[in-house]
Design a protein around this motif. Structure first.
Motif, PDB file in Angstrom:
ATOM      1  N   ILE A   4       0.832  -1.210   0.000  1.00 28.76           N
ATOM      2  CA  ILE A   4       0.000   0.000   0.000  1.00 28.76           C
ATOM      3  C   ILE A   4       0.862   1.254   0.000  1.00 28.76           C
ATOM      4  N   LEU A   5       1.920   1.248   0.805  1.00 27.99           N
ATOM      5  CA  LEU A   5       2.775   2.428   0.928  1.00 27.99           C
ATOM      6  C   LEU A   5       3.728   2.574  -0.259  1.00 27.99           C
ATOM      7  N   LEU A   6       4.367   1.486  -0.656  1.00 24.76           N
ATOM      8  CA  LEU A   6       5.427   1.556  -1.658  1.00 24.76           C
ATOM      9  C   LEU A   6       4.902   1.730  -3.079  1.00 24.76           C
ATOM     10  N   PHE A   7       3.738   1.173  -3.372  1.00 28.24           N
ATOM     11  CA  PHE A   7       3.249   1.204  -4.755  1.00 28.24           C
ATOM     12  C   PHE A   7       2.577   2.528  -5.113  1.00 28.24           C
ATOM     13  N   ALA A   8       2.386   3.379  -4.116  1.00 31.02           N
ATOM     14  CA  ALA A   8       1.696   4.651  -4.361  1.00 31.02           C
ATOM     15  C   ALA A   8       2.423   5.517  -5.385  1.00 31.02           C
ATOM     16  N   LYS A   9       3.740   5.424  -5.459  1.00 26.67           N
ATOM     17  CA  LYS A   9       4.509   6.308  -6.353  1.00 26.67           C
ATOM     18  C   LYS A   9       4.511   5.818  -7.800  1.00 26.67           C
ATOM     19  N   TYR A  10       4.046   4.600  -8.044  1.00 27.53           N
ATOM     20  CA  TYR A  10       4.103   4.061  -9.396  1.00 27.53           C
ATOM     21  C   TYR A  10       2.813   4.390 -10.162  1.00 27.53           C
ATOM     22  N   PRO A  11       2.937   4.908 -11.384  1.00 30.15           N
ATOM     23  CA  PRO A  11       1.741   5.222 -12.173  1.00 30.15           C
ATOM     24  C   PRO A  11       1.118   3.963 -12.766  1.00 30.15           C
ATOM     25  N   ASP A  12      -0.112   4.081 -13.217  1.00 27.99           N
ATOM     26  CA  ASP A  12      -0.768   2.996 -13.930  1.00 27.99           C
ATOM     27  C   ASP A  12      -0.002   2.721 -15.218  1.00 27.99           C
ATOM     28  N   SER A  13      -0.250   1.569 -15.827  1.00 27.49           N
ATOM     29  CA  SER A  13       0.486   1.214 -17.040  1.00 27.49           C
ATOM     30  C   SER A  13       0.080   2.132 -18.195  1.00 27.49           C
ATOM     31  N   PRO A  14       1.002   2.413 -19.113  1.00 31.57           N
ATOM     32  CA  PRO A  14       0.658   3.263 -20.256  1.00 31.57           C
ATOM     33  C   PRO A  14      -0.521   2.717 -21.063  1.00 31.57           C
ATOM     34  N   THR A  15      -0.549   1.399 -21.280  1.00 35.28           N
ATOM     35  CA  THR A  15      -1.624   0.796 -22.066  1.00 35.28           C
ATOM     36  C   THR A  15      -2.976   1.014 -21.415  1.00 35.28           C
ATOM     37  N   SER A  16      -3.049   0.826 -20.098  1.00 32.39           N
ATOM     38  CA  SER A  16      -4.306   1.022 -19.382  1.00 32.39           C
ATOM     39  C   SER A  16      -4.779   2.470 -19.490  1.00 32.39           C
ATOM     40  N   LEU A  17      -3.849   3.412 -19.376  1.00 35.04           N
ATOM     41  CA  LEU A  17      -4.202   4.831 -19.467  1.00 35.04           C
ATOM     42  C   LEU A  17      -4.632   5.205 -20.881  1.00 35.04           C
ATOM     43  N   ILE A  18      -3.981   4.630 -21.872  1.00 30.79           N
ATOM     44  CA  ILE A  18      -4.356   4.890 -23.266  1.00 30.79           C
ATOM     45  C   ILE A  18      -5.778   4.412 -23.532  1.00 30.79           C
ATOM     46  N   LYS A  19      -6.115   3.222 -23.045  1.00 31.23           N
ATOM     47  CA  LYS A  19      -7.453   2.674 -23.265  1.00 31.23           C
ATOM     48  C   LYS A  19      -8.531   3.553 -22.664  1.00 31.23           C
ATOM     49  N   ARG A  20      -8.166   4.296 -21.620  1.00 31.25           N
ATOM     50  CA  ARG A  20      -9.128   5.204 -20.992  1.00 31.25           C
ATOM     51  C   ARG A  20      -8.976   6.643 -21.488  1.00 31.25           C
ATOM     52  N   LYS A  21      -8.237   6.794 -22.614  1.00 32.12           N
ATOM     53  CA  LYS A  21      -8.081   8.084 -23.299  1.00 32.12           C
ATOM     54  C   LYS A  21      -7.320   9.112 -22.464  1.00 32.12           C
ATOM     55  N   LEU A  22      -6.531   8.662 -21.509  1.00 32.92           N
ATOM     56  CA  LEU A  22      -5.745   9.578 -20.675  1.00 32.92           C
ATOM     57  C   LEU A  22      -4.333   9.667 -21.260  1.00 32.92           C
ATOM     58  N   PHE A  23      -4.207  10.373 -22.383  1.00 29.83           N
ATOM     59  CA  PHE A  23      -2.976  10.346 -23.158  1.00 29.83           C
ATOM     60  C   PHE A  23      -1.806  11.028 -22.441  1.00 29.83           C
ATOM     61  N   ASP A  24      -2.056  12.168 -21.786  1.00 29.43           N
ATOM     62  CA  ASP A  24      -0.970  12.860 -21.089  1.00 29.43           C
ATOM     63  C   ASP A  24      -0.402  11.998 -19.964  1.00 29.43           C
ATOM     64  N   GLU A  25      -1.304  11.393 -19.174  1.00 28.09           N
ATOM     65  CA  GLU A  25      -0.860  10.509 -18.091  1.00 28.09           C
ATOM     66  C   GLU A  25      -0.132   9.288 -18.643  1.00 28.09           C
ATOM     67  N   ALA A  26      -0.610   8.764 -19.781  1.00 28.80           N
ATOM     68  CA  ALA A  26       0.033   7.612 -20.406  1.00 28.80           C
ATOM     69  C   ALA A  26       1.448   7.948 -20.849  1.00 28.80           C
ATOM     70  N   GLU A  27       1.605   9.142 -21.383  1.00 31.67           N
ATOM     71  CA  GLU A  27       2.928   9.585 -21.836  1.00 31.67           C
ATOM     72  C   GLU A  27       3.896   9.694 -20.661  1.00 31.67           C
ATOM     73  N   LYS A  28       3.434  10.259 -19.572  1.00 31.46           N
ATOM     74  CA  LYS A  28       4.281  10.395 -18.386  1.00 31.46           C
ATOM     75  C   LYS A  28       4.626   9.024 -17.801  1.00 31.46           C
ATOM     76  N   SER A  29       3.653   8.106 -17.823  1.00 31.53           N
ATOM     77  CA  SER A  29       3.898   6.741 -17.343  1.00 31.53           C
ATOM     78  C   SER A  29       4.945   6.049 -18.211  1.00 31.53           C
ATOM     79  N   PHE A  30       4.829   6.225 -19.515  1.00 33.17           N
ATOM     80  CA  PHE A  30       5.785   5.633 -20.453  1.00 33.17           C
ATOM     81  C   PHE A  30       7.206   6.111 -20.144  1.00 33.17           C
TER      82      PHE A  30
END
Length: 476
Positions: A200-226
């Motif tokens: 719970i504590l350690l994984f907070a800093k990791y973003p969602d996967s780029p593919t998952s963000l792309i599928k939800r049309k969150l392109f800016d977040e996907a780019e940063k995750s990539f």
């Protein structure tokens, strides 16, 4: 989706940067290790019952019902599969709606609740509920962790990172064997809960996967995750092009998945993929390795091994890790089919040897000085099982499935797997009462032998072959 719009990608491009030298996989490794803290905890859940059954049938049992009946043991052990079956369907749906990261955090809830039920258990009902919750968490992990790992990993490390799932699950199982042998009932709970809390504590800093963000049309977040998962600070045209390819591929695959029709299942490759996938899942459980490991301490009590049940299970748990490690090291060298064949026939030999020893023992033969045989035979079967039959069917399933129906095939075959898990674990105690342990050992050996013949005849070698090449083989 049409041409990509430049405004979707806002990070600055530096033409002088060479990302080939700057790409780093360190964050990919750390993210996968972090999410597998939950897998470690699930491995503990799988192995915990082995030692707990000895406690439940002793004077130290926390249960007011005292010793458990065979039927109660079967339900407690197999309830994990009920949760896994439901989770296989639920988390596939949830991860598409909320993303992989949120879905992983949802896994923590049933995982922690399962240990709360164990802590307050006074009747078998509490333990059944606990196992259902633990299985629900495990089903979620085996759905989400491979998916998340594949989506954040570079090609050169995807195989290694993917192998962590089974390795770390086996490490958790070994930890459960050790704790079950040397710590009391409640201390074991205190020792495993921190792993979920650490996630719970350690994984907070990791973003969602780029593919998952792309599928939800969150392109800016996907780019940063990539960029994050490749440790890129300055953005080259090469990295930008690679990310844009990821966008196109993710959306193209998403569109294809939404257009599955009955015709997609009419080809030989589709029919074979589903048939072979189901057969591999059946072999995965009916070879007996997982079920025998769940009841390992009790089985060593029955077998009369010269080592204590606790020490025997610790040795078996260690051998499982070595087997899974060997599988990850040699699968790209030796090939999937070869390792599956060695594994299947090896399990048959190991359980046949165990069955023969136990049978000769029941007819009065004495084996003074040879009481190590049950441990050696059992351990050999488990080692060889982890070399192929236990670890590789999931990889083979994805490789032989046509891309368009891969998601459907995965859900279907994993559902079959959980049904098999329930059946084998639920009725193993009853089978041991009816057939005795030597009869059950011979049965699992026969199943493994039949599975080996099936692999020789039907399963294609996929090592080093492209999707197109594999599909041509499957269509013959």
């Amino acid at each position: 989706m049409g041409s990509l719009k430049p405004e979707l990608f806002n990070l600055q491009v530096d033409n002088g940067i060479d990302n080939k030298r700057q790409f780093s996989t360190s964050r990919q490794y750390s993210a996968v290790l972090c999410m597998n803290l939950l897998t470690f905890s699930y491995g503990f859940t799988c192995g915990w019952l082995s030692g707990a059954l000895i406690i439940f049938n002793s004077d130290e049992t926390p249960l007011i019902t005292k010793q458990l009946k065979t039927e109660e043991i079967g339900w407690i052990a197999s309830a994990i599969a009920i949760g896994g079956f439901v989770a296989n369907l639920f988390f596939g749906w949830l991860s598409e709606r909320t993303g992989r990261k949120v879905a992983l955090y949802v896994v923590v809830v049933p995982q922690l609740l399962s240990w709360i039920f164990v802590y307050y258990a006074r009747t078998p009902f509490y333990l059944v509920v606990s196992r259902i919750l633990g299985g629900f968490a495990g089903g979620g992990l085996f759905t989400l962790v491979p998916l998340y790992t594949a989506e954040i990993s570079d090609d050169k490390v995807r195989g290694v990172l993917g192998s962590f799932l089974v390795l770390i699950c086996n490490a958790g199982l070994l930890f459960a064997y050790i704790c079950g042998g040397y710590f009391d009932y409640y201390t074991q709970i205190y020792m495993i809960i921190p792993f979920s809390a650490a996630f719970i504590l350690l994984f907070a800093k990791y973003p969602d996967s780029p593919t998952s963000l792309i599928k939800r049309k969150l392109f800016d977040e996907a780019e940063k995750s990539f960029l994050f998962y490749r440790s890129i600070e300055k953005y080259s045209r090469e990295a930008k092009s690679l990310f844009e390819d990821n966008v196109l591929n993710a959306q193209s695959n998403d569109e294809k998945d939404n257009k599955i029709s009955v015709k997609d299942f009419a080809s030989k490759s589709s029919k074979k993929a589903i048939t072979y996938g189901i057969a591999l899942m059946v072999l995965n459980q009916f070879c007996g390795c997982f079920a025998m490991v769940v009841y390992a301490a009790s089985i060593f009590q029955i077998s009369g091994s010269n080592l204590s049940p606790v020490n025997s299970t610790i040795i078996v748990g260690s051998i499982q890790i070595v087997g899974a490690l060997f599988a990850s090291l040699f699968v790209e060298r030796a090939g999937r089919k070869f390792m599956m064949i060695i594994s299947s026939f090896g399990i048959a030999i190991g359980f046949s040897s165990l069955g023969m020893y136990l049978y000769l023992q029941t007819i009065g033969m004495k084996f003074e000085g040879y009481s190590f045989i049950p441990l050696v035979a059992f351990s050999s079967a488990i080692f060889l099982g982890n070399l192929g039959v236990i670890t590789l069917p999931f990889m083979i399933l994805n490789e032989i499935s046509p891309p368009k129906i891969r998601g459907f095939t995965s859900v279907l075959c994993m559902s079959v797997l959980w049904i098999c898990v329930f059946s084998v674990i639920k009725y193993l105690p009853n089978l041991i009462e009816i057939m005795e342990l030597h009869g059950v050992s011979f049965l699992f050996a026969l199943n493994s032998f039949i599975g080996g013949v099936f692999i020789v005849i039907c399963i294609p070698e996929t090592k080093g072959r492209s999707v197109e090449e594999i599909m041509k083989i499957m269509d013959k």
